[in-house]
Design a protein around this motif. Structure first.
Motif, PDB file in Angstrom:
ATOM      1  N   ASN A 333       0.826  -1.209   0.000  1.00 10.60           N
ATOM      2  CA  ASN A 333       0.000   0.000   0.000  1.00 10.60           C
ATOM      3  C   ASN A 333       0.858   1.257   0.000  1.00 10.60           C
ATOM      4  N   LEU A 334       1.991   1.213   0.683  1.00  9.76           N
ATOM      5  CA  LEU A 334       2.925   2.334   0.608  1.00  9.76           C
ATOM      6  C   LEU A 334       3.526   2.447  -0.793  1.00  9.76           C
ATOM      7  N   ALA A 335       3.866   1.280  -1.363  1.00  8.05           N
ATOM      8  CA  ALA A 335       4.463   1.281  -2.702  1.00  8.05           C
ATOM      9  C   ALA A 335       3.504   1.832  -3.749  1.00  8.05           C
ATOM     10  N   TRP A 336       2.175   1.578  -3.559  1.00  3.47           N
ATOM     11  CA  TRP A 336       1.197   2.050  -4.537  1.00  3.47           C
ATOM     12  C   TRP A 336       1.120   3.573  -4.591  1.00  3.47           C
ATOM     13  N   LEU A 337       1.592   4.249  -3.547  1.00  2.00           N
ATOM     14  CA  LEU A 337       1.652   5.715  -3.587  1.00  2.00           C
ATOM     15  C   LEU A 337       2.559   6.192  -4.718  1.00  2.00           C
ATOM     16  N   PHE A 338       3.490   5.319  -5.110  1.00  2.00           N
ATOM     17  CA  PHE A 338       4.419   5.656  -6.190  1.00  2.00           C
ATOM     18  C   PHE A 338       4.094   4.903  -7.475  1.00  2.00           C
ATOM     19  N   ILE A 339       3.687   3.620  -7.319  1.00  2.00           N
ATOM     20  CA  ILE A 339       3.402   2.803  -8.507  1.00  2.00           C
ATOM     21  C   ILE A 339       2.189   3.325  -9.258  1.00  2.00           C
ATOM     22  N   GLY A 340       1.106   3.646  -8.538  1.00  2.00           N
ATOM     23  CA  GLY A 340      -0.115   4.119  -9.180  1.00  2.00           C
ATOM     24  C   GLY A 340       0.110   5.341 -10.055  1.00  2.00           C
ATOM     25  N   PRO A 341       0.665   6.436  -9.503  1.00  3.27           N
ATOM     26  CA  PRO A 341       0.919   7.614 -10.333  1.00  3.27           C
ATOM     27  C   PRO A 341       1.861   7.335 -11.502  1.00  3.27           C
ATOM     28  N   ASP A 342       2.829   6.414 -11.293  1.00  3.99           N
ATOM     29  CA  ASP A 342       3.758   6.081 -12.375  1.00  3.99           C
ATOM     30  C   ASP A 342       3.022   5.433 -13.549  1.00  3.99           C
ATOM     31  N   LEU A 343       2.124   4.468 -13.249  1.00  4.68           N
ATOM     32  CA  LEU A 343       1.361   3.814 -14.314  1.00  4.68           C
ATOM     33  C   LEU A 343       0.434   4.801 -15.008  1.00  4.68           C
ATOM     34  N   GLU A 344      -0.247   5.649 -14.222  1.00  4.46           N
ATOM     35  CA  GLU A 344      -1.141   6.651 -14.809  1.00  4.46           C
ATOM     36  C   GLU A 344      -0.353   7.605 -15.696  1.00  4.46           C
ATOM     37  N   GLY A 345       0.836   8.004 -15.205  1.00  3.24           N
ATOM     38  CA  GLY A 345       1.659   8.939 -15.956  1.00  3.24           C
ATOM     39  C   GLY A 345       2.148   8.376 -17.277  1.00  3.24           C
ATOM     40  N   LYS A 346       2.476   7.072 -17.281  1.00  2.00           N
ATOM     41  CA  LYS A 346       2.944   6.445 -18.525  1.00  2.00           C
ATOM     42  C   LYS A 346       1.863   6.472 -19.599  1.00  2.00           C
ATOM     43  N   VAL A 347       0.627   6.197 -19.195  1.00  5.47           N
ATOM     44  CA  VAL A 347      -0.468   6.215 -20.166  1.00  5.47           C
ATOM     45  C   VAL A 347      -0.701   7.640 -20.668  1.00  5.47           C
ATOM     46  N   PHE A 348      -0.687   8.605 -19.750  1.00  3.54           N
ATOM     47  CA  PHE A 348      -0.917  10.006 -20.110  1.00  3.54           C
ATOM     48  C   PHE A 348       0.154  10.501 -21.082  1.00  3.54           C
ATOM     49  N   LYS A 349       1.417  10.203 -20.768  1.00  5.29           N
ATOM     50  CA  LYS A 349       2.517  10.653 -21.615  1.00  5.29           C
ATOM     51  C   LYS A 349       2.490   9.982 -22.986  1.00  5.29           C
ATOM     52  N   HIS A 350       2.045   8.717 -23.011  1.00  2.00           N
ATOM     53  CA  HIS A 350       1.936   8.033 -24.300  1.00  2.00           C
ATOM     54  C   HIS A 350       0.918   8.738 -25.181  1.00  2.00           C
ATOM     55  N   GLY A 351      -0.187   9.175 -24.573  1.00  2.00           N
ATOM     56  CA  GLY A 351      -1.194   9.915 -25.321  1.00  2.00           C
ATOM     57  C   GLY A 351      -0.681  11.254 -25.811  1.00  2.00           C
ATOM     58  N   GLN A 352       0.230  11.869 -25.056  1.00  2.00           N
ATOM     59  CA  GLN A 352       0.825  13.139 -25.479  1.00  2.00           C
ATOM     60  C   GLN A 352       1.772  12.970 -26.663  1.00  2.00           C
ATOM     61  N   LYS A 353       2.506  11.877 -26.685  1.00  2.00           N
ATOM     62  CA  LYS A 353       3.584  11.707 -27.653  1.00  2.00           C
ATOM     63  C   LYS A 353       3.171  10.986 -28.930  1.00  2.00           C
ATOM     64  N   HIS A 354       2.092  10.204 -28.880  1.00  2.00           N
ATOM     65  CA  HIS A 354       1.718   9.375 -30.017  1.00  2.00           C
ATOM     66  C   HIS A 354       0.312   9.701 -30.505  1.00  2.00           C
ATOM     67  N   ARG A 355       0.079   9.452 -31.761  1.00  2.00           N
ATOM     68  CA  ARG A 355      -1.246   9.661 -32.328  1.00  2.00           C
ATOM     69  C   ARG A 355      -2.211   8.623 -31.735  1.00  2.00           C
ATOM     70  N   VAL A 356      -3.352   9.059 -31.290  1.00  2.00           N
ATOM     71  CA  VAL A 356      -4.356   8.190 -30.709  1.00  2.00           C
ATOM     72  C   VAL A 356      -5.515   8.041 -31.670  1.00  2.00           C
ATOM     73  N   GLN A 357      -5.914   6.796 -31.946  1.00  2.00           N
ATOM     74  CA  GLN A 357      -7.017   6.527 -32.848  1.00  2.00           C
ATOM     75  C   GLN A 357      -8.342   6.842 -32.149  1.00  2.00           C
ATOM     76  N   LEU A 358      -9.072   7.805 -32.666  1.00  2.00           N
ATOM     77  CA  LEU A 358     -10.343   8.198 -32.094  1.00  2.00           C
ATOM     78  C   LEU A 358     -11.498   7.591 -32.901  1.00  2.00           C
ATOM     79  N   PRO A 359     -12.643   7.344 -32.252  1.00  2.00           N
ATOM     80  CA  PRO A 359     -13.773   6.772 -32.985  1.00  2.00           C
ATOM     81  C   PRO A 359     -14.303   7.745 -34.042  1.00  2.00           C
ATOM     82  N   SER A 360     -14.692   7.224 -35.183  1.00  2.00           N
ATOM     83  CA  SER A 360     -15.189   8.071 -36.284  1.00  2.00           C
ATOM     84  C   SER A 360     -16.676   8.347 -36.101  1.00  2.00           C
TER      85      SER A 360
END
Length: 360
Positions: A333-360
């Motif tokens: 539970n202490l580790a999740w204070l760091f792991i959770g934001p790290d996983l969320e951040g990776k997804v967010f940054k991927h969306g910033q850097k790469h083209r995301v396929q949006l529904p037509s």
């Protein structure tokens, strides 16, 4: 300060030592999952984890029935599994081709196995069938979402329903020694879930909700079975023939024929989040799962990452080891204070850097 750090280091060292001994099985005593001479049914038994389980249980003396759709794969797997038998002269093996996503097929499986097992239902049933279609939620068609729920949740639910109805009949309906029924070995119903039931990971929306539902079903059935097991104590001739135990096995990545296909359809962000995750062979995951059952576990993970995820998400599930699980949960539970934001951040940054396929 130095003294505090010293004792903190001592406590951490002791915790890691206890955890390691527990994981390796050195703290276990009685075997709670003796399969020698017992009839075991494994769905999804023609390949991957199911095939590994069949081989291991054959080595431990079980009479094994495997279930899958493809007849040729079943025949090949049955030869492989039976060749590992501990007692080839006395052990028996059988294969059933069935579509476990249909309720009536699960009823047929139980009837066929019972006839094969001298008129008695099987002693152990392992709902292991499943498959993953790892794609983003809005990129997945509705039919696939439904199919994923069918194979990963409903197949196990149908099998549990048919099995428990057979097991919970009055003991007089079976060809057993009623006088000694009180001391009979318990029957086991086991479901294979996934570590994804502990944490949401982008790209697994078609799959992980079904596995989460399976864990919830296991928790609920474990609670309900106390009703029948308790009744059996005071009504041995009217109650069920044996106690019934429910278990949920929660593996991570398994090196199986389906893994390469899954990887071919995964979104890049899913691969990013899984980068570095450990993978087990079918034999390794089978050994870890059965070891957990032999120790009497309910919610059984098969590798260190899974142990950590389980500890941080136990909720109302029983603890396999109160000391290890409680201490591990504090750390995780202490580790999740760091792991959770790290996983969320990776997804967010991927969306910033790469083209995301949006529904037509």
């Amino acid at each position: 300060m130095a003294l505090g750090l010293f004792w903190a280091s001592v406590c951490l060292t002791i915790f890691v030592l206890i955890l390691s001994l527990d994981i390796m099985g050195f703290l276990s005593g009685k075997n709670h999952f003796d399969v020698d001479g017992r009839a075991v049914v494994i769905t999804g038994g023609s390949q991957g984890m199911g095939r590994g389980l069949g081989k291991l249980l054959a080595q431990k003396g079980a009479n094994v029935v495997i279930v899958a759709r493809n007849q040729q794969k079943l025949e090949d797997a049955l030869k492989y599994i039976s060749s590992a038998a501990r007692n080839p002269q006395s052990q028996r093996f059988h294969a059933i081709s069935a579509d476990v996503t249909k309720h009536n097929e699960n009823v047929r499986i139980l009837a066929e196995v019972s006839a094969w097992n001298n008129g008695n239902p099987p002693d152990i049933v392992w709902a292991n069938a499943g498959s993953s279609h790892p794609t983003l939620f809005i990129d997945t068609n509705i039919e696939t979402l439904k199919d994923q729920m069918d194979i990963n949740y409903w197949a196990a639910t149908y099998l549990a329903h048919a099995t428990l109805k057979a097991w919970l009949k009055p003991s007089k309906s079976e060809t057993i020694d009623v006088k000694n029924a009180k001391h009979a070995k318990p029957r086991h119903f086991i479901m294979t879930s996934s570590t994804l039931c502990f944490a949401g990971v982008a790209g697994y929306a078609p799959y992980s909700p079904a596995k989460s539902a399976l864990r919830s079903l296991a928790d609920t059935l474990r609670s309900e079975l106390n009703l029948y097991n308790g009744y059996r104590r005071t009504h041995p001739e009217e109650g069920p023939a044996t106690d019934v135990r429910i278990h949920c096995v929660v593996p991570g990545t398994i090196k199986s024929p389906g893994l390469e296909h899954e990887n071919s359809m995964k979104h890049p962000v899913t691969k990013l989040l899984e980068e570095g995750d450990p993978a087990q062979t079918e034999d390794e995951v089978a050994v870890a799962a059965v070891r957990g059952l032999e120790k009497g576990g309910f919610l059984i993970t098969t590798q260190f990452l899974g142990h950590a995820m389980r500890a941080g998400a136990l909720g109302g599930s029983p603890r396999n080891n109160w000391l290890v699980d409680t201490a591990f949960a504090w750390v995780v539970n202490l580790a999740w204070l760091f792991i959770g934001p790290d996983l969320e951040g990776k997804v967010f940054k991927h969306g910033q850097k790469h083209r995301v396929q949006l529904p037509s």
